[in-house]
Design a protein around this motif. Structure first.
Motif, mmCIF file in Angstrom:
data_model
loop_
_atom_site.group_PDB
_atom_site.id
_atom_site.type_symbol
_atom_site.label_atom_id
_atom_site.label_comp_id
_atom_site.label_asym_id
_atom_site.label_seq_id
_atom_site.Cartn_x
_atom_site.Cartn_y
_atom_site.Cartn_z
ATOM 1 N N GLU A 108 35.608 17.711 71.369
ATOM 2 C CA GLU A 108 35.278 17.702 69.945
ATOM 3 C C GLU A 108 34.250 16.615 69.635
ATOM 4 O O GLU A 108 33.318 16.829 68.862
ATOM 5 N N ARG A 109 34.417 15.437 70.233
ATOM 6 C CA ARG A 109 33.473 14.346 70.009
ATOM 7 C C ARG A 109 32.088 14.731 70.527
ATOM 8 O O ARG A 109 31.079 14.485 69.883
ATOM 9 N N LEU A 110 32.035 15.342 71.720
ATOM 10 C CA LEU A 110 30.751 15.751 72.286
ATOM 11 C C LEU A 110 30.106 16.853 71.452
ATOM 12 O O LEU A 110 28.883 16.900 71.318
ATOM 13 N N GLN A 111 30.922 17.717 70.879
ATOM 14 C CA GLN A 111 30.388 18.751 69.994
ATOM 15 C C GLN A 111 29.783 18.096 68.748
ATOM 16 O O GLN A 111 28.718 18.513 68.280
ATOM 17 N N GLN A 117 40.691 17.632 74.937
ATOM 18 C CA GLN A 117 40.261 18.386 73.756
ATOM 19 C C GLN A 117 39.514 17.472 72.783
ATOM 20 O O GLN A 117 38.467 17.846 72.251
ATOM 21 N N LEU A 118 40.035 16.280 72.570
ATOM 22 C CA LEU A 118 39.374 15.330 71.675
ATOM 23 C C LEU A 118 37.994 14.937 72.201
ATOM 24 O O LEU A 118 37.047 14.816 71.421
ATOM 25 N N ALA A 122 34.271 9.763 72.937
ATOM 26 C CA ALA A 122 34.356 10.784 73.982
ATOM 27 C C ALA A 122 34.639 10.127 75.334
ATOM 28 O O ALA A 122 35.500 10.587 76.088
ATOM 29 N N LYS A 123 33.935 9.037 75.637
ATOM 30 C CA LYS A 123 34.143 8.340 76.910
ATOM 31 C C LYS A 123 35.558 7.782 77.015
ATOM 32 O O LYS A 123 36.191 7.864 78.069
ATOM 33 N N SER A 167 19.851 4.869 60.421
ATOM 34 C CA SER A 167 20.693 3.836 61.024
ATOM 35 C C SER A 167 22.152 4.284 61.053
ATOM 36 O O SER A 167 22.850 4.100 62.059
ATOM 37 N N TYR A 168 22.614 4.871 59.964
ATOM 38 C CA TYR A 168 23.985 5.384 59.899
ATOM 39 C C TYR A 168 24.210 6.477 60.951
ATOM 40 O O TYR A 168 25.212 6.472 61.657
ATOM 41 N N LEU A 169 23.260 7.392 61.070
ATOM 42 C CA LEU A 169 23.381 8.469 62.052
ATOM 43 C C LEU A 169 23.373 7.924 63.478
ATOM 44 O O LEU A 169 24.122 8.395 64.336
ATOM 45 N N SER A 170 22.550 6.934 63.731
ATOM 46 C CA SER A 170 22.501 6.314 65.050
ATOM 47 C C SER A 170 23.848 5.674 65.387
ATOM 48 O O SER A 170 24.372 5.854 66.492
ATOM 49 N N ASP A 171 24.413 4.946 64.443
ATOM 50 C CA ASP A 171 25.737 4.336 64.651
ATOM 51 C C ASP A 171 26.797 5.399 64.874
ATOM 52 O O ASP A 171 27.674 5.248 65.730
ATOM 53 N N THR A 172 26.729 6.481 64.112
ATOM 54 C CA THR A 172 27.697 7.570 64.243
ATOM 55 C C THR A 172 27.606 8.212 65.619
ATOM 56 O O THR A 172 28.628 8.486 66.258
ATOM 57 N N LEU A 173 26.388 8.444 66.091
ATOM 58 C CA LEU A 173 26.204 9.011 67.429
ATOM 59 C C LEU A 173 26.799 8.106 68.502
ATOM 60 O O LEU A 173 27.502 8.571 69.406
#
Length: 76
Positions: A56-59, A52-53, A31-32, A18-24
């Motif tokens: 980084e978010r997409l990475q 650039q930011l 990024a958007k 759940s934490y990873l899903s929220d983070t994604l």
């Protein structure tokens, strides 16, 4: 921070998933927003910074997805 006693057999708990899903979701949203801000900015330096930011978010999204796939054995 996270110490798993049984490191050879690590599994992701429901809470961690759940934490990873929220983070994604958050990384994708950031990024958007950065892309939108860069598109609407009049300042070239701000456009560059926001671009650039967004990269980084997409990475970060890519790293999180790869880690999840490795942990779960999922491949596409």
């Amino acid at each position: 921070m996270y110490n798993n006693q049984n490191q050879g057999n690590q599994t992701i708990t429901g809470k961690e998933l759940s934490y990873l899903s929220d983070t994604l979701k958050n990384e994708e949203l950031l990024a958007k927003l950065c892309v939108q801000g860069a598109a609407n900015s009049q300042s070239q330096s701000l456009k560059q910074t926001l671009s650039q930011l967004s990269q980084e978010r997409l990475q970060n999204v890519s790293i999180l997805m790869n880690t999840l796939q490795q942990q779960s054995g999922i491949t596409h």
